[in-house]
Scaffold this motif. Structure first.
Motif, PDB file in Angstrom:
ATOM      1  N   GLY A  17      15.594  38.493  17.887  1.00 32.08           N
ATOM      2  CA  GLY A  17      15.407  39.096  19.196  1.00 32.08           C
ATOM      3  C   GLY A  17      14.521  38.264  20.107  1.00 32.08           C
ATOM      4  O   GLY A  17      14.064  37.183  19.747  1.00 32.08           O
ATOM      5  N   SER A  18      14.276  38.794  21.302  1.00 31.37           N
ATOM      6  CA  SER A  18      13.474  38.085  22.296  1.00 31.37           C
ATOM      7  C   SER A  18      12.039  38.583  22.367  1.00 31.37           C
ATOM      8  O   SER A  18      11.234  38.044  23.124  1.00 31.37           O
ATOM      9  CB  SER A  18      14.122  38.244  23.683  1.00 31.37           C
ATOM     10  N   LEU A  19      11.697  39.613  21.588  1.00 35.51           N
ATOM     11  CA  LEU A  19      10.349  40.182  21.642  1.00 35.51           C
ATOM     12  C   LEU A  19       9.361  39.247  20.955  1.00 35.51           C
ATOM     13  O   LEU A  19       9.531  38.919  19.778  1.00 35.51           O
ATOM     14  CB  LEU A  19      10.340  41.548  20.951  1.00 35.51           C
ATOM     15  N   PRO A  20       8.292  38.804  21.645  1.00 31.96           N
ATOM     16  CA  PRO A  20       7.277  37.970  20.984  1.00 31.96           C
ATOM     17  C   PRO A  20       6.656  38.712  19.804  1.00 31.96           C
ATOM     18  O   PRO A  20       6.271  39.879  19.926  1.00 31.96           O
ATOM     19  CB  PRO A  20       6.246  37.724  22.094  1.00 31.96           C
ATOM     20  N   ALA A  21       6.552  38.037  18.666  1.00 33.23           N
ATOM     21  CA  ALA A  21       6.070  38.696  17.448  1.00 33.23           C
ATOM     22  C   ALA A  21       5.291  37.710  16.594  1.00 33.23           C
ATOM     23  O   ALA A  21       5.607  36.520  16.548  1.00 33.23           O
ATOM     24  CB  ALA A  21       7.235  39.266  16.649  1.00 33.23           C
ATOM     25  N   VAL A  22       4.261  38.230  15.915  1.00 29.98           N
ATOM     26  CA  VAL A  22       3.490  37.450  14.952  1.00 29.98           C
ATOM     27  C   VAL A  22       3.276  38.325  13.725  1.00 29.98           C
ATOM     28  O   VAL A  22       2.872  39.490  13.844  1.00 29.98           O
ATOM     29  CB  VAL A  22       2.121  37.008  15.519  1.00 29.98           C
ATOM     30  N   PHE A  23       3.540  37.778  12.545  1.00 33.87           N
ATOM     31  CA  PHE A  23       3.332  38.487  11.290  1.00 33.87           C
ATOM     32  C   PHE A  23       1.980  38.098  10.691  1.00 33.87           C
ATOM     33  O   PHE A  23       1.628  36.918  10.661  1.00 33.87           O
ATOM     34  CB  PHE A  23       4.427  38.147  10.280  1.00 33.87           C
ATOM     35  N   VAL A  24       1.239  39.100  10.224  1.00 34.81           N
ATOM     36  CA  VAL A  24       0.046  38.852   9.418  1.00 34.81           C
ATOM     37  C   VAL A  24       0.505  38.970   7.968  1.00 34.81           C
ATOM     38  O   VAL A  24       0.641  40.057   7.420  1.00 34.81           O
ATOM     39  CB  VAL A  24      -1.071  39.870   9.726  1.00 34.81           C
ATOM     40  N   GLY A  25       0.774  37.842   7.354  1.00 33.75           N
ATOM     41  CA  GLY A  25       1.389  37.814   6.031  1.00 33.75           C
ATOM     42  C   GLY A  25       2.703  37.076   6.097  1.00 33.75           C
ATOM     43  O   GLY A  25       3.493  37.261   7.039  1.00 33.75           O
ATOM     44  N   ARG A  26       2.965  36.240   5.128  1.00 32.00           N
ATOM     45  CA  ARG A  26       4.189  35.435   5.108  1.00 32.00           C
ATOM     46  C   ARG A  26       5.428  36.319   5.062  1.00 32.00           C
ATOM     47  O   ARG A  26       5.535  37.186   4.210  1.00 32.00           O
ATOM     48  CB  ARG A  26       4.169  34.511   3.876  1.00 32.00           C
ATOM     49  N   PRO A  27       6.387  36.102   5.964  1.00 35.96           N
ATOM     50  CA  PRO A  27       7.669  36.812   5.839  1.00 35.96           C
ATOM     51  C   PRO A  27       8.463  36.269   4.650  1.00 35.96           C
ATOM     52  O   PRO A  27       8.232  35.153   4.186  1.00 35.96           O
ATOM     53  CB  PRO A  27       8.385  36.503   7.163  1.00 35.96           C
ATOM     54  N   PHE A  28       9.410  37.065   4.163  1.00 33.56           N
ATOM     55  CA  PHE A  28      10.269  36.581   3.078  1.00 33.56           C
ATOM     56  C   PHE A  28      11.160  35.446   3.566  1.00 33.56           C
ATOM     57  O   PHE A  28      11.384  34.468   2.862  1.00 33.56           O
ATOM     58  CB  PHE A  28      11.126  37.727   2.528  1.00 33.56           C
ATOM     59  N   ALA A  29      11.698  35.583   4.757  1.00 30.13           N
ATOM     60  CA  ALA A  29      12.506  34.529   5.374  1.00 30.13           C
ATOM     61  C   ALA A  29      11.842  34.202   6.701  1.00 30.13           C
ATOM     62  O   ALA A  29      11.952  34.974   7.656  1.00 30.13           O
ATOM     63  CB  ALA A  29      13.941  34.993   5.579  1.00 30.13           C
ATOM     64  N   ASP A  30      11.142  33.063   6.776  1.00 31.17           N
ATOM     65  CA  ASP A  30      10.282  32.833   7.936  1.00 31.17           C
ATOM     66  C   ASP A  30      10.953  32.052   9.062  1.00 31.17           C
ATOM     67  O   ASP A  30      10.314  31.736  10.053  1.00 31.17           O
ATOM     68  CB  ASP A  30       8.985  32.142   7.517  1.00 31.17           C
ATOM     69  N   GLU A  31      12.224  31.741   8.933  1.00 36.94           N
ATOM     70  CA  GLU A  31      12.900  31.001   9.994  1.00 36.94           C
ATOM     71  C   GLU A  31      12.919  31.828  11.284  1.00 36.94           C
ATOM     72  O   GLU A  31      13.366  32.974  11.294  1.00 36.94           O
ATOM     73  CB  GLU A  31      14.329  30.644   9.585  1.00 36.94           C
ATOM     74  N   GLY A  32      12.408  31.244  12.350  1.00 34.85           N
ATOM     75  CA  GLY A  32      12.395  31.933  13.631  1.00 34.85           C
ATOM     76  C   GLY A  32      11.252  32.906  13.799  1.00 34.85           C
ATOM     77  O   GLY A  32      11.212  33.638  14.790  1.00 34.85           O
ATOM     78  N   LEU A  33      10.288  32.927  12.865  1.00 38.68           N
ATOM     79  CA  LEU A  33       9.169  33.859  12.940  1.00 38.68           C
ATOM     80  C   LEU A  33       7.843  33.101  12.890  1.00 38.68           C
ATOM     81  O   LEU A  33       7.710  32.117  12.153  1.00 38.68           O
ATOM     82  CB  LEU A  33       9.215  34.859  11.783  1.00 38.68           C
ATOM     83  N   ARG A  34       6.872  33.591  13.645  1.00 39.12           N
ATOM     84  CA  ARG A  34       5.525  33.032  13.588  1.00 39.12           C
ATOM     85  C   ARG A  34       4.666  33.915  12.692  1.00 39.12           C
ATOM     86  O   ARG A  34       4.770  35.138  12.750  1.00 39.12           O
ATOM     87  CB  ARG A  34       4.923  32.942  14.992  1.00 39.12           C
ATOM     88  N   TRP A  35       3.797  33.280  11.891  1.00 34.63           N
ATOM     89  CA  TRP A  35       2.989  34.082  10.974  1.00 34.63           C
ATOM     90  C   TRP A  35       1.695  33.380  10.612  1.00 34.63           C
ATOM     91  O   TRP A  35       1.571  32.157  10.723  1.00 34.63           O
ATOM     92  CB  TRP A  35       3.773  34.431   9.717  1.00 34.63           C
ATOM     93  N   VAL A  36       0.732  34.206  10.198  1.00 32.25           N
ATOM     94  CA  VAL A  36      -0.538  33.725   9.659  1.00 32.25           C
ATOM     95  C   VAL A  36      -0.724  34.379   8.293  1.00 32.25           C
ATOM     96  O   VAL A  36      -0.226  35.470   8.038  1.00 32.25           O
ATOM     97  CB  VAL A  36      -1.726  34.067  10.579  1.00 32.25           C
ATOM     98  N   ASP A  37      -1.427  33.700   7.401  1.00 34.29           N
ATOM     99  CA  ASP A  37      -1.634  34.268   6.066  1.00 34.29           C
ATOM    100  C   ASP A  37      -2.777  33.535   5.385  1.00 34.29           C
ATOM    101  O   ASP A  37      -3.221  32.474   5.826  1.00 34.29           O
ATOM    102  CB  ASP A  37      -0.358  34.139   5.233  1.00 34.29           C
ATOM    103  N   VAL A  38      -3.233  34.115   4.300  1.00 32.81           N
ATOM    104  CA  VAL A  38      -4.158  33.453   3.401  1.00 32.81           C
ATOM    105  C   VAL A  38      -3.329  32.774   2.308  1.00 32.81           C
ATOM    106  O   VAL A  38      -2.178  33.163   2.061  1.00 32.81           O
ATOM    107  CB  VAL A  38      -5.147  34.473   2.790  1.00 32.81           C
ATOM    108  N   ASP A  39      -3.889  31.781   1.656  1.00 38.16           N
ATOM    109  CA  ASP A  39      -3.207  31.098   0.558  1.00 38.16           C
ATOM    110  C   ASP A  39      -3.217  32.013  -0.667  1.00 38.16           C
ATOM    111  O   ASP A  39      -4.079  31.907  -1.537  1.00 38.16           O
ATOM    112  CB  ASP A  39      -3.898  29.767   0.250  1.00 38.16           C
ATOM    113  N   ASN A  40      -2.248  32.923  -0.718  1.00 36.90           N
ATOM    114  CA  ASN A  40      -2.221  33.916  -1.790  1.00 36.90           C
ATOM    115  C   ASN A  40      -1.926  33.296  -3.155  1.00 36.90           C
ATOM    116  O   ASN A  40      -2.471  33.744  -4.169  1.00 36.90           O
ATOM    117  CB  ASN A  40      -1.178  34.988  -1.467  1.00 36.90           C
TER     118      ASN A  40
END
Length: 336
Positions: free
Chosen positions: A146-169
């Motif tokens: 979609g076109s909605l700006p988004a940021v994940f706190v935590g790695r997505p399962f499939a991160d293509e096209g997504l922005r995210w931050v996480d700790v080195d789990n």
């Protein structure tokens, strides 16, 4: 200029010496407005104490002036889970200097997968931060496409096209397990987080990797749910199935606290009989007896990074797709 009531857009236009349409454009982003007119309108707004009508403004800008914090968990978890509580506080603090309103979305009983994603895609908010997401909540594919700006706190399962931050789990799971190996423990079990969450998967991977490198068996595994009760029940299963256990890595401090309860109920001392390590260091570790040895989860830094990234996206700034991954640190206690 003396007014009988609250300042209107017409009042601002008259005070600035511009047309009503120019005043509206200046207030709503400055599109096609000269620097001189923008300065005059800004001055008039300040002098008159003008406050734009949000409903009218949204019709012009197609913005809602709100962002969503999405936590696909029951609402009770927000109050009891220190990670989620810190995430909520952090996002709220990050928006304090803006005019944006925060909308909190939590899971409701019986909610169908994808319901949150459909709400987000209907134009109710300008952007979204997602925390504690699960594989089947449908947020990843909907937000990636979609076109909605988004940021994940935590790695997505499939991160293509997504922005995210996480700790080195993965690294954190290895660090907590290595502490137990170095202590001399030889039968080390783990309580994983939910395996439909990347945090649960990655911390489990860290434990398993460290165990295999140490040449130790990696079959003492019980899945938990990042709660105290879940940690207690998982520990009971581990002790029943692996009576020779001498150490446990719990993938969250809440579950580690539950492990301490279960061990005490069976008359086992910590760390004398069974050593325990956790993950988070968000307040729980300092209040347990004995104090937990744990891995620091830098939630404040992560949430600050996620909020700053989202605000930059909303401002139209170019933001790289590269994830931001924070390093881990072992915090020594008395449990290991």
């Amino acid at each position: 200029m003396t007014l009988d009531g609250p300042a209107t857009l017409d009042d601002v236009a008259r005070a600035a010496g511009v047309s009503r349409s120019t005043a509206s454009r200046a207030i709503n982003g400055g599109l096609r407005v000269s620097p001189e007119a923008q300065a005059a309108v800004d001055d008039a707004v300040a002098r008159l104490g003008y406050s734009p009508n949000r409903a009218a403004r949204s019709l012009v800008t197609r913005r809602t002036d709100s962002i969503a914090l999405v936590v696909p968990e029951p609402d009770g978890r927000i109050l009891t889970d220190p990670f989620l509580a810190a995430t909520l506080r952090g996002v709220s603090a990050g928006l304090a200097a803006t005019d944006l309103q925060l909308v909190l979305l939590v899971a409701r009983p019986g909610e169908h997968p994808g319901q949150m994603a459909r709400y987000l895609g209907s134009g109710h908010v300008d952007g979204v931060i997602v925390a504690s997401h699960h594989r089947d909540d449908r947020l990843e594919p909907e937000l990636a496409g979609g076109s909605l700006p988004a940021v994940f706190v935590g790695r997505p399962f499939a991160d293509e096209g997504l922005r995210w931050v996480d700790v080195d789990n993965v690294g954190g799971g290895r660090l907590a397990t290595r502490r137990l190996v170095e202590r001399g423990c030889r039968r080390i079990g783990t309580i994983t987080g939910p395996l439909d969450m990347t945090a649960g998967v990655d911390r489990f991977t860290g434990w398993r990797t460290e165990m295999r490198e140490a040449g130790m068996p990696d079959d003492a595994v019980a899945e938990g749910d990042f709660t105290v009760i879940g940690g207690t029940e998982a520990t009971q299963r581990l002790l029943d199935e692996h009576p020779g256990l001498d150490a446990i890595f719990a993938a969250s401090d809440l579950m580690a606290e539950g492990a301490l309860h279960a061990l005490a109920a069976r008359g086992l001392s910590v760390p004398g009989d069974v050593a325990v390590t956790g993950f988070d260091d968000l307040g729980i570790a300092a209040s347990t007896t004995p104090r937990l040895t744990t891995v620091r989860n830098p939630v404040v830094e992560m949430v600050n990074a996620a909020t700053s990234t989202l605000l930059a996206l909303l401002a139209g700034e170019p933001i790289a797709m590269d994830p931001q991954v924070f390093e881990v640190e072992l915090v020594e206690g008395a449990s290991a």
